[in-house]
Write an enzyme that holds these catalytic residues in place. Structure first.
Site, mmCIF file in Angstrom:
data_model
loop_
_atom_site.group_PDB
_atom_site.id
_atom_site.type_symbol
_atom_site.label_atom_id
_atom_site.label_comp_id
_atom_site.label_asym_id
_atom_site.label_seq_id
_atom_site.Cartn_x
_atom_site.Cartn_y
_atom_site.Cartn_z
ATOM 1 N N ASN A 45 1.626 -6.206 14.444
ATOM 2 C CA ASN A 45 2.261 -5.374 15.744
ATOM 3 C C ASN A 45 1.456 -4.482 16.171
ATOM 4 O O ASN A 45 1.103 -3.326 15.538
ATOM 5 C CB ASN A 45 3.422 -4.953 15.108
ATOM 6 C CG ASN A 45 4.190 -3.995 15.825
ATOM 7 O OD1 ASN A 45 3.877 -3.803 17.111
ATOM 8 N ND2 ASN A 45 4.901 -3.066 15.255
ATOM 9 N N LYS B 157 1.773 -2.411 18.741
ATOM 10 C CA LYS B 157 2.424 -1.400 19.332
ATOM 11 C C LYS B 157 1.787 -0.993 20.583
ATOM 12 O O LYS B 157 1.388 -1.950 21.297
ATOM 13 C CB LYS B 157 2.374 -0.304 18.373
ATOM 14 C CG LYS B 157 2.733 -0.636 17.016
ATOM 15 C CD LYS B 157 3.173 0.516 15.952
ATOM 16 C CE LYS B 157 3.772 -0.012 14.831
ATOM 17 N NZ LYS B 157 3.945 1.179 13.748
ATOM 18 N N HIS C 268 12.716 -2.980 15.846
ATOM 19 C CA HIS C 268 11.705 -2.136 14.989
ATOM 20 C C HIS C 268 12.157 -0.763 14.864
ATOM 21 O O HIS C 268 12.882 -0.109 15.804
ATOM 22 C CB HIS C 268 10.323 -2.173 15.807
ATOM 23 C CG HIS C 268 9.322 -1.647 14.953
ATOM 24 N ND1 HIS C 268 9.120 -0.432 14.987
ATOM 25 C CD2 HIS C 268 8.356 -2.116 14.484
ATOM 26 C CE1 HIS C 268 8.027 -0.086 14.269
ATOM 27 N NE2 HIS C 268 7.587 -1.203 13.692
ATOM 28 N N GLU D 37 10.813 1.945 15.167
ATOM 29 C CA GLU D 37 10.340 2.902 16.610
ATOM 30 C C GLU D 37 11.418 2.693 17.631
ATOM 31 O O GLU D 37 11.821 3.611 18.446
ATOM 32 C CB GLU D 37 8.831 2.768 16.871
ATOM 33 C CG GLU D 37 7.917 3.289 15.825
ATOM 34 C CD GLU D 37 6.675 2.693 15.620
ATOM 35 O OE1 GLU D 37 6.272 1.743 16.583
ATOM 36 O OE2 GLU D 37 6.207 2.782 14.482
ATOM 37 N N GLU E 271 11.087 -2.778 6.516
ATOM 38 C CA GLU E 271 9.997 -2.119 6.852
ATOM 39 C C GLU E 271 10.574 -0.495 6.581
ATOM 40 O O GLU E 271 11.418 -0.185 7.396
ATOM 41 C CB GLU E 271 9.520 -1.899 8.340
ATOM 42 C CG GLU E 271 8.760 -3.250 8.585
ATOM 43 C CD GLU E 271 8.047 -3.149 9.922
ATOM 44 O OE1 GLU E 271 6.774 -3.325 9.868
ATOM 45 O OE2 GLU E 271 8.485 -2.631 11.035
ATOM 46 N N GLY F 215 3.009 3.662 9.231
ATOM 47 C CA GLY F 215 2.301 4.468 9.900
ATOM 48 C C GLY F 215 1.817 5.793 9.183
ATOM 49 O O GLY F 215 1.282 6.576 9.265
ATOM 50 N N SER G 284 2.432 0.461 6.177
ATOM 51 C CA SER G 284 0.896 0.790 5.769
ATOM 52 C C SER G 284 0.441 -0.480 4.886
ATOM 53 O O SER G 284 -0.012 -0.153 3.759
ATOM 54 C CB SER G 284 1.164 2.026 5.008
ATOM 55 O OG SER G 284 1.451 3.250 5.778
HETATM 56 P P1 PGA Z 1 1.952 0.327 9.951
HETATM 57 O O1 PGA Z 1 3.085 -0.350 10.800
HETATM 58 O O2 PGA Z 1 1.321 -0.817 9.212
HETATM 59 O O3 PGA Z 1 0.984 0.876 10.759
HETATM 60 O O4 PGA Z 1 2.472 1.081 8.762
HETATM 61 C C1 PGA Z 1 4.264 -1.304 10.339
HETATM 62 C C2 PGA Z 1 5.003 -1.694 11.575
HETATM 63 O O5 PGA Z 1 5.477 -0.676 12.256
HETATM 64 O O6 PGA Z 1 5.298 -2.800 11.860
#
Ligand code: PGA
Length: 253
Positions: free
Chosen positions: A11, A13, A97, A99, A169, A175, A215
């Site tokens: 992903n 983003k 997601h 976010e 998640e 992140g 992560s």
């Molecule tokens: P990350 O993001 O691996 O940077 O923690 C995962 C995601 O948001 O899908």
């Protein structure tokens, strides 16, 4: 891991212009094109989809969108429809997601509408669920994830479900560099598998893949993938570098 082909998705983003996306995919392809043990998906921003589609065409790497609206077309400024994503070559689309939920007010009901719209156009949803740190600390992880799964997957045609991917998640792991331990992740994955078992028949429940996200890095993927109910990963930051994403994809080597 259940008896299904694992799925590892990147992903991206809101990172990578189409020029940079081209560089990333060009570097990635030779590193993963023989990785037949798992399905590999890249989800660039909308503006890079066409560029990436051309590069991954005739390779085992699949293309995914990061979001969509639930209508085919209309006066919805700034939105992108499943029809549009399908036409540029997407096979998967991430929905719900954290976010999107946090910054753009997406709800479980809205995610359910998006999944139905994706099904109409033969697209496969990657449905994200997960609790915040406050919810985990308050001991409500089970309730939160249960509600997300029940509403997001409500009233769906069973023949499409086996192609639907769930991404667990935990918001506190996204992140942040803090990964859920393999045991913490497995615990929620098992909960999700049980819920699917209550909602759908055994064939669907064992075919649906549940990814872990938050992560994920080359050095923790192996320990996650050996867990019984972890069938893949949704990778953010570590998917922005060809070598680190390839090391995640090739976790079995
Ligand atoms: P990350 O993001 O691996 O940077 O923690 C995962 C995601 O948001 O899908």
């Amino acid at each position: 891991m259940a008896e299904c082909t694992p799925i590892i998705a990147g992903n991206w983003k809101m990172f990578k212009t189409s020029v940079k996306a081209k560089d990333l995919v060009s570097a990635l392809l030779p590193l993963v094109e023989k990785s037949s043990h798992c399905q590999v998906v890249v989800c660039p921003p909308f503006t890079a989809l066409c560029e990436v589609a051309t590069l991954v065409d005739s390779t085992p790497v699949c293309l995914g969108g990061q979001n969509c609206y639930h209508e085919d077309e209309g006066a919805f400024t700034g939105e992108v429809s499943p029809v549009m994503l399908k036409e540029v070559g997407c096979e998967f689309v991430i929905v719900g997601h954290s976010e999107r939920r946090h910054y753009f007010g997406e709800t479980n009901e809205g995610v359910n509408r998006k999944i139905k719209a994706l099904y109409l156009h033969g697209l496969k949803p990657i449905v994200c669920v997960g609790e915040t740190l406050e919810q985990r600390k308050a001991g409500s992880t089970t309730d939160v994830v249960t509600e997300q799964i029940r509403i997001c997957l409500n009233d769906l045609p069973s023949e499409k479900l086996t192609d639907t991917v769930i991404a667990y998640e935990p918001v506190w792991a996204i992140g942040t560099g803090v990964t859920a331990t393999p045991e913490q992740a497995q615990e929620v994955h098992a909960l999700i598998r049980n819920l699917l078992g209550e909602m759908f028949d055994d064939e669907i429940t064992s075919a649906m893949r549940i990814q872990y996200g938050g992560s994920v890095k080359p050095d923790n993927i192996k320990d996650l993938m050996v867990q019984e109910d972890i069938d893949g990963a949704l990778v953010g930051g570590a998917s922005l570098d060809a070598e680190s994403f390839a090391r995640i994809v090739n976790y079995n080597q």
